[in-house]
Write a protein that holds these residues in place. Structure first.
Motif, short mmCIF file in Angstrom:
data_model
loop_
_atom_site.label_atom_id
_atom_site.label_comp_id
_atom_site.label_asym_id
_atom_site.label_seq_id
_atom_site.Cartn_x
_atom_site.Cartn_y
_atom_site.Cartn_z
N ARG A 1 10.76 3.85 -4.39
CA ARG A 1 9.45 3.64 -3.76
C ARG A 1 8.94 4.91 -3.07
NH1 ARG A 1 8.98 0.30 0.46
NH2 ARG A 1 11.14 0.57 1.16
N PHE A 2 9.84 5.70 -2.54
CA PHE A 2 9.48 6.92 -1.81
C PHE A 2 9.87 8.14 -2.64
CE2 PHE A 2 9.82 5.24 2.86
CZ PHE A 2 9.00 4.17 2.52
N THR A 3 9.09 9.21 -2.47
CA THR A 3 9.39 10.48 -3.13
C THR A 3 9.21 11.62 -2.14
OG1 THR A 3 8.57 9.63 -5.25
CG2 THR A 3 8.81 12.01 -5.04
N LYS B 1 1.02 8.99 2.41
CA LYS B 1 1.71 10.25 2.15
C LYS B 1 1.81 11.02 3.46
CE LYS B 1 1.85 14.25 -0.92
NZ LYS B 1 1.23 14.92 -2.10
N ASN C 1 5.26 4.57 -1.46
CA ASN C 1 4.54 3.56 -2.24
C ASN C 1 5.18 2.19 -2.02
OD1 ASN C 1 2.94 5.63 -3.36
ND2 ASN C 1 4.38 5.92 -5.06
N THR C 2 4.43 1.17 -2.39
CA THR C 2 4.90 -0.21 -2.28
C THR C 2 5.52 -0.47 -0.91
OG1 THR C 2 5.51 0.04 -4.64
CG2 THR C 2 6.05 -2.05 -3.59
N GLY D 1 0.81 -1.21 0.00
CA GLY D 1 0.00 0.00 0.00
C GLY D 1 0.84 1.26 0.00
N SER D 2 0.14 2.40 0.12
CA SER D 2 0.79 3.71 0.06
C SER D 2 0.31 4.60 1.19
CB SER D 2 0.47 4.41 -1.27
OG SER D 2 0.95 3.67 -2.38
N GLN E 1 5.94 10.85 -0.06
CA GLN E 1 5.02 9.88 -0.66
C GLN E 1 5.69 8.51 -0.59
OE1 GLN E 1 1.84 10.24 -2.15
NE2 GLN E 1 1.95 8.01 -2.10
#
Length: 127
Positions: free
Chosen positions: A67-69, A19, A84-85, A16-17, A82
């Protein structure tokens, strides 16, 4: 004196994700780099991601790259992460922090380069 307030943590299943947000007040936010760190139970605080004052350059830990931003909105005095995964090993308390050096041109990975920290937000990833 700057103050930081993180939000956006929670419980999510693997894959999942989430933020995360970190809102700063009390200092000219746009003049300083920002970092995200995390600390799991029984472990040392570790670097996750950082972004320089302008947002032009970012850096990531190898474990989250791709995976991250990390991003920032200087008009809103906010930095984001953010994620993700997500994996169970991402479970930790996540902290944002402000760089000590104004207009520093390179993102930093060292906790000693950051002078002010938020209270943290818990991220739990279930398998």
């Amino acid at each position: 004196q700057v103050q930081l307030v993180e939000s956006g943590g929670g419980l999510v299943q693997a894959g999942g994700s989430l933020k995360l947000s970190c809102v700063a007040s009390g200092r000219t936010f746009s003049n300083y780099g920002m970092g995200w760190f995390r600390q799991a139970p029984g472990k040392e605080r570790e670097f996750v991601a950082s972004i320089i004052w302008s947002g032009a350059t970012t850096m990531y830990a190898a474990s989250v790259k791709g995976r991250f931003t990390v991003s920032r909105d200087n008009a809103k005095n906010t930095v984001y992460l953010q994620m993700n995964t997500l994996k169970p090993e991402d479970t930790a308390v996540y902290y944002c922090a402000v760089e000590n050096r104004v207009y520093w041109p390179r993102p930093s990975t060292r906790t000693s380069d950051y002078g002010t920290w938020g209270q943290g937000t818990q991220v739990t990833v279930s398998s």
